[in-house]
Structures are given as C-alpha cells and as structure tokens.
Enzyme design. Sequence first.
Site, PDB file in Angstrom:
ATOM      1  N   SER A  86     -10.741  31.172   4.060  1.00 25.49           N
ATOM      2  CA  SER A  86     -11.321  32.466   3.700  1.00 25.49           C
ATOM      3  C   SER A  86     -11.902  33.169   4.910  1.00 25.49           C
ATOM      4  CB  SER A  86     -12.473  32.259   2.717  1.00 25.49           C
ATOM      5  OG  SER A  86     -12.044  31.565   1.596  1.00 25.49           O
ATOM      6  N   HIS A 144      -3.830  34.015   3.097  1.00 25.06           N
ATOM      7  CA  HIS A 144      -5.060  34.004   2.297  1.00 25.06           C
ATOM      8  C   HIS A 144      -4.767  34.547   0.899  1.00 25.06           C
ATOM      9  CE1 HIS A 144      -9.447  35.593   1.813  1.00 25.06           C
ATOM     10  NE2 HIS A 144      -9.284  34.441   1.205  1.00 25.06           N
ATOM     11  N   GLU A 160      -3.528  38.145   1.893  1.00 20.51           N
ATOM     12  CA  GLU A 160      -3.953  38.677   3.191  1.00 20.51           C
ATOM     13  C   GLU A 160      -3.274  37.801   4.243  1.00 20.51           C
ATOM     14  OE1 GLU A 160      -8.215  38.311   3.779  1.00 20.51           O
ATOM     15  OE2 GLU A 160      -8.332  40.227   4.790  1.00 20.51           O
ATOM     16  N   ASN A 177     -13.070  39.245   2.895  1.00 20.45           N
ATOM     17  CA  ASN A 177     -14.419  38.684   2.794  1.00 20.45           C
ATOM     18  C   ASN A 177     -15.443  39.395   3.657  1.00 20.45           C
ATOM     19  OD1 ASN A 177     -14.299  36.669   0.773  1.00 20.45           O
ATOM     20  ND2 ASN A 177     -12.838  35.613   2.103  1.00 20.45           N
TER      21      ASN A 177
HETATM   22  P1  NAD Z   1     -12.116  23.241  -3.608  1.00 14.79           P
HETATM   23  O1  NAD Z   1     -13.377  22.583  -3.225  1.00 14.79           O
HETATM   24  O2  NAD Z   1     -11.924  23.692  -5.026  1.00 14.79           O
HETATM   25  O3  NAD Z   1     -10.860  22.286  -3.271  1.00 14.79           O
HETATM   26  C1  NAD Z   1     -10.666  21.686  -2.021  1.00 14.79           C
HETATM   27  C2  NAD Z   1      -9.782  20.461  -2.215  1.00 14.79           C
HETATM   28  O4  NAD Z   1      -9.411  19.966  -0.921  1.00 14.79           O
HETATM   29  C3  NAD Z   1     -10.480  19.323  -2.971  1.00 14.79           C
HETATM   30  O5  NAD Z   1      -9.682  18.915  -4.067  1.00 14.79           O
HETATM   31  C4  NAD Z   1     -10.591  18.229  -1.889  1.00 14.79           C
HETATM   32  O6  NAD Z   1     -10.499  16.920  -2.428  1.00 14.79           O
HETATM   33  C5  NAD Z   1      -9.382  18.558  -1.013  1.00 14.79           C
HETATM   34  N1  NAD Z   1      -9.437  17.991   0.337  1.00 14.79           N
HETATM   35  C6  NAD Z   1     -10.514  17.881   1.170  1.00 14.79           C
HETATM   36  N2  NAD Z   1     -10.119  17.288   2.331  1.00 14.79           N
HETATM   37  C7  NAD Z   1      -8.792  17.039   2.223  1.00 14.79           C
HETATM   38  C8  NAD Z   1      -7.829  16.427   3.082  1.00 14.79           C
HETATM   39  N3  NAD Z   1      -8.161  15.963   4.286  1.00 14.79           N
HETATM   40  N4  NAD Z   1      -6.555  16.314   2.634  1.00 14.79           N
HETATM   41  C9  NAD Z   1      -6.199  16.765   1.412  1.00 14.79           C
HETATM   42  N5  NAD Z   1      -7.077  17.343   0.549  1.00 14.79           N
HETATM   43  C10 NAD Z   1      -8.353  17.478   0.954  1.00 14.79           C
HETATM   44  O7  NAD Z   1     -11.939  24.457  -2.595  1.00 14.79           O
HETATM   45  P2  NAD Z   1     -11.138  25.827  -2.828  1.00 14.79           P
HETATM   46  O8  NAD Z   1     -12.044  26.833  -3.435  1.00 14.79           O
HETATM   47  O9  NAD Z   1      -9.811  25.536  -3.442  1.00 14.79           O
HETATM   48  O10 NAD Z   1     -10.938  26.293  -1.308  1.00 14.79           O
HETATM   49  C11 NAD Z   1      -9.863  25.813  -0.520  1.00 14.79           C
HETATM   50  C12 NAD Z   1      -9.634  26.772   0.625  1.00 14.79           C
HETATM   51  O11 NAD Z   1      -9.261  28.051   0.089  1.00 14.79           O
HETATM   52  C13 NAD Z   1     -10.869  27.009   1.504  1.00 14.79           C
HETATM   53  O12 NAD Z   1     -10.457  27.167   2.830  1.00 14.79           O
HETATM   54  C14 NAD Z   1     -11.429  28.307   0.930  1.00 14.79           C
HETATM   55  O13 NAD Z   1     -12.176  29.019   1.863  1.00 14.79           O
HETATM   56  C15 NAD Z   1     -10.147  29.040   0.587  1.00 14.79           C
HETATM   57  N6  NAD Z   1     -10.265  30.089  -0.443  1.00 14.79           N
HETATM   58  C16 NAD Z   1     -11.046  29.912  -1.543  1.00 14.79           C
HETATM   59  C17 NAD Z   1     -11.085  30.914  -2.507  1.00 14.79           C
HETATM   60  C18 NAD Z   1     -11.890  30.735  -3.771  1.00 14.79           C
HETATM   61  O14 NAD Z   1     -12.033  31.712  -4.540  1.00 14.79           O
HETATM   62  N7  NAD Z   1     -12.396  29.552  -4.072  1.00 14.79           N
HETATM   63  C19 NAD Z   1     -10.355  32.096  -2.356  1.00 14.79           C
HETATM   64  C20 NAD Z   1      -9.545  32.237  -1.229  1.00 14.79           C
HETATM   65  C21 NAD Z   1      -9.505  31.220  -0.268  1.00 14.79           C
END
Ligand code: NAD
Length: 302
Positions: A124, A145, A157, A195
């Site tokens: 993000s 993104h 994005e 963001n």
């Molecule tokens: P989340 O916490 O829901 O999920 C993250 C997952 O990654 C977990 O299941 C965790 O076990 C796994 N993980 C951690 N380390 C790992 C590894 N070494 N190998 C494999 N899996 C691993 O997080 P999220 O909200 O899905 O966010 C993920 C990414 O997407 C982040 O970079 C976040 O900034 C980005 N993002 C989030 C949103 C949102 O609305 N939540 C929107 C756009 C982008």
Amino acid sequence: MTNTSEMKNIAVIGAGTMGNGIAHTFAQSGFKVQLIDLSEASLKRGMDTIARNLDRMVAKEKISEADKAETLGNITTFTSTEDGVKNVDLVVEAATENIDLKLKIFKQLDAVCSENTILATNTSSISITQIAAVTSRPEKVIGMHFMNPVPIMKLVEIIRGYSTSDDVTTTIMDLSKTLGKVPTEVNDYPGFVANRILMPMINESIETLYNGVAGVEEIDTVMKLGMAHPMGPLQLADFIGLDVCLSILNVMYDGFKNPKYAPCPLLVNMVMAGKLGAKSGEGFYDYTESRKAEKIASQFLK
Ligand code: NAD
C-alpha cells in the site's frame, strides 16, 4: 520478456484480505494460481473466503456453479515459497505490510524465480524502488496495488519504481486489463496516489473522534450522506485493517518527514490493543456477531 498473452501461471504470496482476493481474481480470469502462505490454517481461511465470495456471485447469478468450480480448480496452495513460485510468469506479493519482511521475501524470490519472472508487490505504501534494489532485476519489479475487495474494485494502481522498465509496465498494464480492471500508472513516492489522499482523511476522522467532536456513527454518517461516500471513513479503516492504516501512515510520516501524516494516538492505541478492525472482530465497530463483517461488506458491494 513474457508478453501478457503468454502469461498463464501466477504465484500470489499471502492468503489474507488481499491475497485471497487477488488469487480469486486471477483464477476467475483463467490463470493458474499458486497461492502461498505460512501455514495450512491461513491457506484454508483464504480458500474458504474465496469459496464464500464465489457462492455470493453464484447466488446473484453473476457466475454459474461450473464457473465457481473452475475458479477453485485453478488455485493450488503451498506453504513453501520456493515450491510455490516454480515456473510462474509473475509473482504478486501480498504479505503483511512490513518493510523488513518484504525485503526478505523479494531477496528470496530473486534467488529462486526464473530470470524472466516479473515480481510485483501489492504494498500500500512501501517504496517499490527500495524493494527492487534488493533484487538483481530491478527493471522487472513493479507495484500492482489492487483495491479491497479485489474481485469487485476496478482500480489497480500500477506503480513504476525508479528502475521499472517500459516493457514491464506495459505488460502489467495490459495484464490488469485482461482481469477486467482499470490500471492507472503512477510514480513511486510514499503512499503513491491512493493512500496519500485516503489515509490523511481516515487519520483526520480518527482525530475527530479522539477530540470528542462526534461519535463513530456520526462521523461516518456525515461522510456517507454529506460526501456521497459508499462507506464512512471509520468503517473503511476497519475493513482495510487498522494495523495496515497505521503502517501506511508511518511510511508516509517517515518518507516525507511531515507531521501532517503522524498517526493519531487513538489509532496507535487500538492497534497495540489488538483491535484491528473487521479481521480481528473489533475496531471502530463490533464484528463479533457471526459473519457481521461480511454482511456489512455485501450491502456495500451491492
Ligand atoms: P493480511 O494481514 O490480511 O494478510 C497477510 C498475509 O500474509 C497473512 O495471511 C500472513 O500469514 C501472510 N504472510 C506473512 N508473511 C508471509 C510470508 N513470508 N510468506 C507468505 N505469506 C506470508 O494483510 P492484507 O490486508 O491482505 O495486506 C497484504 C498487503 O496488501 C500489504 O502489503 C497491504 O499493505 C496491501 N494492501 C492492503 C489493503 C487492505 O485493504 N487491507 C489494500 C491494498 C493493499
């Protein structure tokens, strides 16, 4: 360089909020997806979410039962990154928003993926240029993104790092279009565009609550009815994840050295207390009632 039309196999790292949505979206467009997470339990949670979201699409007659079965059949799960990224044309990393973790993952990907594999991150806010710099292929590293919920939201994005090549950018823009998305190209500065604009609004809504100006429902109602936002900023923060919001604000605060991005102390406290929003069952709203978060999300998703 792999052309978009030759891309068949995609690995997605992380089966959480975003990773399962990204896997779902690629699989529904006919790609073979290798979904990777740390444990079988995380993968099962991710696959269960995909199945439930596909069920909802079947119920709304947007897809058939056969489409659902085909989509699920296109996804294979792995707990080993090395096994999961074999023979893939593209990796989309969607692991936890943590710079050290992402640098470690990209070093490993660079070592184990074929030299033609494009490495994308769904971060993000973390610098694409910094992530690319730990690989030997910075021209093949790019930000992809997706927005939450991924199967529904049209925007991707596309963030060009300092060294991302024109070819890779074109390939990823075209690939996003084959998923039915609208890719929008931006440059690599903290928070990118989405963001950089959204998070100060969310942070200010938390600050407004913290200062006692109004309650949670009142703040969200003002923004929903007054600004025609489909969801209030506090509820949106709950769906994004309060830990994710805090990480993004910290990246912008550090990156710009500007106090306007300093996270509200209430947000910091809530994250420290484990109140992370919908995914933990409690944030600004209570989601502990069975499937309450999904019910709210489905109203918003129409
Ligand atoms: P989340 O916490 O829901 O999920 C993250 C997952 O990654 C977990 O299941 C965790 O076990 C796994 N993980 C951690 N380390 C790992 C590894 N070494 N190998 C494999 N899996 C691993 O997080 P999220 O909200 O899905 O966010 C993920 C990414 O997407 C982040 O970079 C976040 O900034 C980005 N993002 C989030 C949103 C949102 O609305 N939540 C929107 C756009 C982008």
